[in-house]
Design a protein around this motif. Structure first.
Motif, mmCIF file in Angstrom:
data_model
loop_
_atom_site.group_PDB
_atom_site.id
_atom_site.type_symbol
_atom_site.label_atom_id
_atom_site.label_comp_id
_atom_site.label_asym_id
_atom_site.label_seq_id
_atom_site.Cartn_x
_atom_site.Cartn_y
_atom_site.Cartn_z
ATOM 1 N N GLY A 104 0.794 -1.358 0.153
ATOM 2 C CA GLY A 104 0.023 -0.072 0.006
ATOM 3 C C GLY A 104 0.753 1.194 -0.092
ATOM 4 N N ALA A 105 2.023 1.410 0.529
ATOM 5 C CA ALA A 105 2.928 2.280 0.616
ATOM 6 C C ALA A 105 3.050 2.830 -0.618
ATOM 7 C CB ALA A 105 4.254 1.914 1.320
ATOM 8 N N ASP A 106 3.375 2.021 -1.567
ATOM 9 C CA ASP A 106 3.666 2.282 -3.048
ATOM 10 C C ASP A 106 2.521 2.972 -3.674
ATOM 11 O OD1 ASP A 106 6.283 0.807 -3.041
ATOM 12 O OD2 ASP A 106 5.112 -0.948 -3.336
ATOM 13 N N LEU A 107 1.219 2.534 -3.624
ATOM 14 C CA LEU A 107 0.041 3.152 -3.924
ATOM 15 C C LEU A 107 0.000 4.703 -3.482
ATOM 16 C CD1 LEU A 107 -2.276 2.952 -5.973
ATOM 17 C CD2 LEU A 107 -3.635 1.917 -3.876
ATOM 18 N N VAL A 108 0.236 4.720 -2.080
ATOM 19 C CA VAL A 108 0.279 6.194 -1.650
ATOM 20 C C VAL A 108 1.143 7.134 -2.152
ATOM 21 C CG1 VAL A 108 0.715 7.228 0.784
ATOM 22 C CG2 VAL A 108 -0.751 5.364 0.827
#
Length: 293
Positions: A104-108
């Motif tokens: 999810g950190a990548d999407l953020v």
């Protein structure tokens, strides 16, 4: 520099909501989380089967799609496209807060780069829950995710913390690697204060508090089960200095090692405990080796 007004209009773009979900007990789901999941256009989940159970429980009928480590490139691109058209998306992980030790950190980061608002909907978190029940210092702490799996990488990782000012360290560990990691911690850091916490918010929630050697002895009698959060006080006794390569007891037999401590303390049980900690052994193994001579 990018400035975000989370609840203002954003030129027709949708909002990416990071929604915390329960880490075990369904009653930890917040009213806001339920409302958000009902109102968004799409829910992106790490494991759709797991999340579908949660949605069914709270009567949430929002469309569910998959977003995880193995499809994050393709799925992430599509989610960003939808957000830019004005659709609102909620991101959830299997348990706890998304974007912590998951893709999810990548999407953020991508969403921020595209000026898409990212809004947190807080909820349960295993690491912080373990920290506040550990009894160890909470004024300064560091979350480090999962330690490396391979022996050499793990040793290097542990040595990198020597001399750091991180305070209390929080790490996750799986049950089948727990013993190896604890033993490596003992070898590199010495016998430090630790809380070993598992099954948070669930029926078998358990916190084992003591030293690293205490925990090693405990799991010899109680095989590890469930995911663990380890809370280690790296600042105790002046911080980590590392374990000297040449130990004062290197030339002693196990029995002589125990005898030296027994002479100092006058307590055989304490002598066995200290010897076990020095050598990275369980107290039971030291006791058996010395008493069977």
């Amino acid at each position: 520099m990018k400035i975000q007004k989370s609840f203002g209009e954003q030129a027709g773009k949708g909002t990416l909501y990071l929604v915390g979900t329960p880490i075990g007990n369904l009653e930890d789901m917040t009213f806001r989380a339920i409302r958000t999941l009902k109102e968004v256009d799409l829910i992106a989940a790490e494991d759709t089967r797991q999340t579908r159970k949660l949605l069914t429980h709270f009567d949430i009928g929002t469309r569910l799609v998959s977003y995880h480590e193995h499809n994050k490139t393709a799925s992430g691109a599509e989610l960003l496209r939808l957000l830019e058209t004005g659709l609102h998306v909620a991101l959830v992980s299997d348990a706890g807060l998304p974007a912590v030790s998951d893709p999810g950190a990548d999407l953020v980061r991508e969403a921020i780069d595209r000026d898409i608002p990212v809004v947190p909907v807080p909820g349960a978190n295993a690491a912080l829950s373990a920290l506040i029940i550990s009894g160890l210092p909470t004024d300064r702490f560091t979350f480090a995710g999962f330690p490396p799996r391979e022996r050499k990488e793990l040793k290097d990782w542990l040595e990198a913390w020597i001399g750091s000012a991180c305070g209390t360290l929080l790490v996750y560990e799986s049950p089948h690697r727990l013993k190896k990691t604890l033993q490596a911690m003992l070898d590199v850091w010495g016998d430090r204060p630790i809380a070993m916490v598992r099954e948070l918010t669930k029926r078998y929630e358990e916190a084992v508090r003591g030293t690293v050697s205490d925990c090693l002895e405990w799991i010899e009698l109680h095989p590890p089960m469930g995911e663990y959060c380890l809370v280690i006080d790296l600042a105790a006794n002046g911080g980590i200095e590392g374990v000297a390569k040449e130990m004062w007891w290197d030339g002693l037999s196990l029995a002589d090692h125990v005898a030296r401590y027994e002479q100092e303390t006058g307590d055989r049980k304490e002598a066995i405990k200290r010897t076990a900690a020095d050598r990275g052994m369980s107290r039971r193994d030291v006791y058996n080796a010395v008493m069977k001579r």
